[in-house]
Design a protein around this motif. Sequence first.
Motif, PDB file in Angstrom:
ATOM      1  N   ILE B  80      83.340  15.294 -50.468  1.00  0.00           N
ATOM      2  CA  ILE B  80      83.006  16.720 -50.498  1.00  0.00           C
ATOM      3  C   ILE B  80      81.630  16.961 -51.078  1.00  0.00           C
ATOM      4  N   LEU B 119      79.156  29.074 -32.374  1.00  0.00           N
ATOM      5  CA  LEU B 119      80.316  28.322 -32.831  1.00  0.00           C
ATOM      6  C   LEU B 119      80.249  26.879 -32.334  1.00  0.00           C
ATOM      7  N   ALA B 123      80.168  23.575 -34.562  1.00  0.00           N
ATOM      8  CA  ALA B 123      81.109  22.488 -34.282  1.00  0.00           C
ATOM      9  C   ALA B 123      80.368  21.167 -34.140  1.00  0.00           C
ATOM     10  N   ARG B 141      90.866  11.104 -41.332  1.00  0.00           N
ATOM     11  CA  ARG B 141      91.321  12.493 -41.348  1.00  0.00           C
ATOM     12  C   ARG B 141      90.692  13.269 -42.493  1.00  0.00           C
ATOM     13  N   VAL B 142      90.472  12.624 -43.601  1.00  0.00           N
ATOM     14  CA  VAL B 142      89.808  13.288 -44.722  1.00  0.00           C
ATOM     15  C   VAL B 142      88.387  13.677 -44.324  1.00  0.00           C
ATOM     16  N   ARG B 144      87.281  14.282 -41.347  1.00  0.00           N
ATOM     17  CA  ARG B 144      87.334  15.405 -40.413  1.00  0.00           C
ATOM     18  C   ARG B 144      87.562  16.723 -41.123  1.00  0.00           C
ATOM     19  N   VAL B 145      88.563  16.753 -41.959  1.00  0.00           N
ATOM     20  CA  VAL B 145      88.926  18.041 -42.565  1.00  0.00           C
ATOM     21  C   VAL B 145      87.887  18.461 -43.603  1.00  0.00           C
ATOM     22  N   THR B 146      87.278  17.500 -44.266  1.00  0.00           N
ATOM     23  CA  THR B 146      86.218  17.841 -45.208  1.00  0.00           C
ATOM     24  C   THR B 146      85.027  18.437 -44.466  1.00  0.00           C
ATOM     25  N   GLU B 148      85.006  19.939 -41.564  1.00  0.00           N
ATOM     26  CA  GLU B 148      85.355  21.281 -41.058  1.00  0.00           C
ATOM     27  C   GLU B 148      85.351  22.303 -42.181  1.00  0.00           C
ATOM     28  N   ALA B 149      85.869  21.918 -43.323  1.00  0.00           N
ATOM     29  CA  ALA B 149      85.968  22.859 -44.446  1.00  0.00           C
ATOM     30  C   ALA B 149      84.588  23.216 -44.979  1.00  0.00           C
ATOM     31  N   ALA B 152      83.137  25.530 -42.716  1.00  0.00           N
ATOM     32  CA  ALA B 152      83.770  26.841 -42.855  1.00  0.00           C
ATOM     33  C   ALA B 152      83.090  27.613 -43.979  1.00  0.00           C
ATOM     34  N   ALA B 153      82.893  26.942 -45.096  1.00  0.00           N
ATOM     35  CA  ALA B 153      82.222  27.584 -46.225  1.00  0.00           C
ATOM     36  C   ALA B 153      80.808  28.006 -45.839  1.00  0.00           C
ATOM     37  N   ARG B 155      79.688  28.770 -42.873  1.00  0.00           N
ATOM     38  CA  ARG B 155      79.768  29.939 -41.986  1.00  0.00           C
ATOM     39  C   ARG B 155      79.963  31.220 -42.786  1.00  0.00           C
ATOM     40  N   VAL B 156      80.872  31.169 -43.742  1.00  0.00           N
ATOM     41  CA  VAL B 156      81.142  32.367 -44.544  1.00  0.00           C
ATOM     42  C   VAL B 156      79.905  32.752 -45.339  1.00  0.00           C
ATOM     43  N   LEU B 180      86.055  28.368 -52.569  1.00  0.00           N
ATOM     44  CA  LEU B 180      87.038  27.664 -51.745  1.00  0.00           C
ATOM     45  C   LEU B 180      87.841  26.685 -52.588  1.00  0.00           C
TER      46      LEU B 180
END
Lengths: 188, 188
Positions: B80, B119, B123, B141-142, B144-146, B148-149, B152-153, B155-156, B180
């Motif tokens: 992260i 978007l 991506a 998987r970690v 990937r999700v890290t 994306e997250a 996400a932050a 983008r916000v 987050l």
Amino acid sequence: MGRWEPDTRGRLERAAIELYLEQGFAQTTVAQITRHAGLTTRTFFRHFLDKRDVLFVGMDELTERVAKAIAAAPAAWPAIKAAASGMNIAAAALQLRRDEAQDRRKLINTTPELRERELMAFAAVAKTVDGALSERGTDERVARVTAEAVLAAFRVAFEYWGEHPDRELPQLVDETLDELKRALGSDA
Amino acid sequence: MGRWEPDTRGRLERAAIELYLEQGFAQTTVAQITRHAGLTTRTFFRHFLDKRDVLFVGMDELTERVAKAIAAAPAAWPAIKAAASGMNIAAAALQLRRDEAQDRRKLINTTPELRERELMAFAAVAKTVDGALSERGTDERVARVTAEAVLAAFRVAFEYWGEHPDRELPQLVDETLDELKRALGSDA
DNA sequence: AGCCGTGATGACACTTGATGTCATCCCAAG
DNA sequence: CTTGGGATGACATCAAGTGTCATCACGGCT
């Protein structure tokens, strides 16, 4: 009997998906679809916003259910837990139509145009989740970032589901969210 | 002097953005753009993938820099933290071109077509971040999700920046990531 | 029974984005 | 001086999407 065969929309939808799967999305013209359905191209655009729209019908209704689930979550739950419960509704719904969902997924994954549209659909869900969280009194920016993050986890789980169709999507969403929590927490 | 005026691509780009800002994206035709630049429509599509592409030039290069930053992060850092350092590179780059970035943002925010494309751009960055994390040895998987997250932050924060142009984007990204972490950690 | 408004479809024309193809011309390497 | 490549023009074509008007069934109303 009516002037026209019944279920225009359904016929268009079935013809479109059949052709998309058979010969690819880009290679399919609206003219071909309507020919199969015994209608005119003009009528296609009366029922669908564009060629891609066919593959995303029902999204709005599902999104509504997600919002309701979040609104119905216990007020004491933290935003993340409420949002996650919403994602579970969506995951369960897709799990029920697994084969159909997977067919659609393959199509979307091999067509950039469709991928774009899918991202818009996800963004719409995120906006709805954001709204539902705000409704619960969650702080604005927290609501936004929580919604986005939960959808990020959903996307990853959804993609993983495509590679492992025998896994259960709702469980994958839970696992992915847990992994996200760990990954973000490991920052000491 | 050459057969043609120099800097074809630059002229097209400037003409396009000028017209987009002046009369809107949808209302601008490629013919108008090329007329302004003294070229033909065919030439436009030799330089840009499509009408939207003009607004996303330089994205690839920026994405590359993000990847390099992540690769250069200390190996001891958790995924992260490495990913966040990459986002800071991107945020700083956008902050340097604040006015231009904000103009582009307004355009994109009022045009669904452009939003879709944005978007996709996000991506693509997420996929790159994912790759850079995997390269560091992060679990699949970690990673990937890290990725994306973290996006996400971003983008916000980016959206928030649009509403508060005087704030500094890199700091907003940091704040959003912190929020987050708290939001995901509050799950007891 | 006959009339009429409404809604869905057909028919047609049109704009625009996007692509394929060939000709043309500058320029630089040899 | 020749030649080959890269960039552009010119032209044709296709497909997406929209505007508009005509058409016809159906249901309600009188």
